[in-house]
Design an enzyme around this catalytic site. Structure first.
Site, short mmCIF file in Angstrom:
data_model
loop_
_atom_site.label_atom_id
_atom_site.label_comp_id
_atom_site.label_asym_id
_atom_site.label_seq_id
_atom_site.Cartn_x
_atom_site.Cartn_y
_atom_site.Cartn_z
CB CYS B 148 -3.83 0.81 2.75
SG CYS B 148 -2.23 1.61 2.62
CG ASP B 301 1.66 -3.81 6.97
OD1 ASP B 301 2.44 -3.16 6.25
OD2 ASP B 301 0.43 -3.65 6.96
CG HIS B 330 0.29 -3.16 3.58
ND1 HIS B 330 -0.28 -2.56 4.68
CD2 HIS B 330 -0.14 -2.47 2.50
CE1 HIS B 330 -1.03 -1.54 4.27
NE2 HIS B 330 -0.96 -1.48 2.94
#
Lengths: 100, 360
Positions: B148, B301, B330
């Site tokens: 991330c 995502d 995600h």
């Protein structure tokens, strides 16, 4: 878990959720909505800043008032001490006059 | 809209009331249970700085590759997503491959971190953690595995200190911030006054971040309630559910000055893509990355759209580079039901083949 209640519900809930999510996706991307939310957020933040500034000013005023009061008390204490000194001097003078 | 509300009233009467009440009554207990499950892989703390901790995991294989792997999670979510439960642990899968794994736990930011800049997080804290890993392992360079926001941080670090980086993995870290993602829309300067937000709040509170995350798809929790209702007697499910419930509701505050730069330079100016992003006064040109690079994106995502992640693959100059696009989301890509067949083996194999021969 084999639960007839949830089993019967799932399909309907999933269909409902998909539609709401699609609706929300459109709304939450629309410039009108975001402009309004952005303005409200900014207004709320400015209010918070204003409240904080007011409270800080009030705190400063309070501190200043306390200092002023302390100064006045000190002045009064000085005055009291001078009056005591004068009274003592007067006593001495009266005694001298009486003795003379 | 009226139709949707009417239908919800119908669903409520048809049993959702019972489902929802059962879920909300159990919510606190579920999260408390989750706290006993997460981040359980044995590790020792080898470095601390403020609230930051650097963990070194105990090996789980007889052989060990010499190049250590340093996991760099997002600044605002707890690291334990990469070590969620013993059954759903990316860290565990790497250890079983004989990789030497370290984890950067950023900790929970406090008012003391308010003025800490993104520059300091990358060149300072991350840099000192890399040095600590080098000292501990004896290796000259480490493999950086950023997830991330940590993916962006690891990529930037690879530009600034190339000699420290033996390999780079960007796992769902956005690089191009001008995309169709919801955060890209919400953070546009015409809607969000970042300076006002930071000047007023300092650190961005975890509650505000949590609210924002939930607003991406607020009705999602209805489905979670139904999931819980249907499988509340399935112990394995409840363990995963509890851990995920904890993690998704357990963000950390975003340090104020780091947030200011992150949103203004990256989301609003897209400075990394335009080649005008600077850290520590140095311009970040991703083409300067020559280390072996693996970019992993997820097609579903919604937080870091896959194209925004995948662009790193085209920007680096590495002769050895690979792009993997997974059919997941995600978070699901790391801890979902197919993570152990999709992400973990491919990531582990790529890292192992670039982490030097394992010693016997």
């Amino acid at each position: 878990m084999d639960d007839p209640l949830a089993g019967a519900l799932r399909q309907s809930v999933e269909a409902w959720e998909r539609e709401v999510a699609a609706y929300w996706n459109d709304v939450s991307r629309s410039p009108e909505f975001l402009t309004r939310v952005g303005r409200q957020l900014s207004a709320s933040l400015r209010s918070q800043q204003h409240i904080r500034a007011t409270l800080q000013a009030a705190a400063w005023n309070l501190a200043a008032a306390r200092q002023e009061r302390a100064r006045e008390l000190a002045a009064l204490a000085q005055l009291e001490a001078r009056l005591d000194a004068l009274a003592a001097r007067l006593d001495r003078l009266e005694r001298q006059v009486g003795d003379g | 809209m009226d139709d949707l509300l009417e239908r919800w009233a119908g669903l409520w009467g048809a049993g959702m009331a019972q489902v929802w009440r059962s879920y909300t009554a159990a919510k606190d207990a579920i999260r408390a249970y989750g706290r006993t499950l997460v981040g359980q892989t044995p590790a020792r703390v080898i470095y601390t700085e403020g609230r930051l901790r650097l963990l070194h995991y105990a090996p789980q294989a007889e052989t060990r590759h010499p190049v250590p792997v340093l996991c760099v999670p997002s600044l605002i979510n707890h690291y334990y997503i990469m070590d969620l439960t013993p059954e759903r642990s990316l860290v565990g899968s790497l250890l079983r491959r004989g990789l030497d794994v370290y984890m950067l736990d950023w900790g929970v930011a406090t008012d003391a971190d308010r003025a800490r800049t993104l520059d300091e997080y990358i060149t300072g804290l991350l840099g000192r953690c890399v040095q600590a890993v080098q000292r501990e392992s004896g290796a000259r360079a480490v493999a950086l595995l950023g997830y991330c926001m940590g993916g962006m941080m690891a990529a930037v670090y690879s530009v600034l200190r190339p000699a420290d980086v033996a390999a780079l993995v960007n796992l769902a870290g956005p690089i191009n911030y001008h995309d169709d993602g919801i955060y890209s829309v919400w953070t546009r300067p015409e809607y969000l006054d970042v300076d006002l937000l930071v000047d007023t709040l300092g650190n961005i509170p975890a509650e505000l971040l949590n609210f924002t995350f939930h607003m991406v798809r607020p009705t999602d929790e209805v489905l979670r309630a139904l999931d819980y209702w249907e499988r509340r007697d399935d112990d394995a499910f409840v363990r995963r559910f509890a851990a995920m419930q904890l993690w998704t509701n357990d963000p950390t505050p975003f340090p104020g000055e780091a947030f200011r730069k992150y949103i203004k330079d990256l989301y609003q100016r897209n400075a990394l893509i335009d080649g005008i992003f600077t850290i520590g006064g140095e311009r970040i040109d991703l083409a300067r990355i020559t280390a072996p690079t693996l970019t992993i994106a997820a097609r579903r995502d919604h937080i870091a759209p896959w194209e925004s992640v995948a662009v790193l693959h085209d920007l680096v100059s590495s002769a050895d580079r690979q792009l993997i696009v997974l059919e997941s989301g995600h978070i699901g890509m790391v801890v979902g039901s197919d993570a152990h067949t999709q992400l973990w083996p491919r990531l582990g194999a790529w890292l192992a083949s670039r982490a030097g021969s394992s010693d016997a």
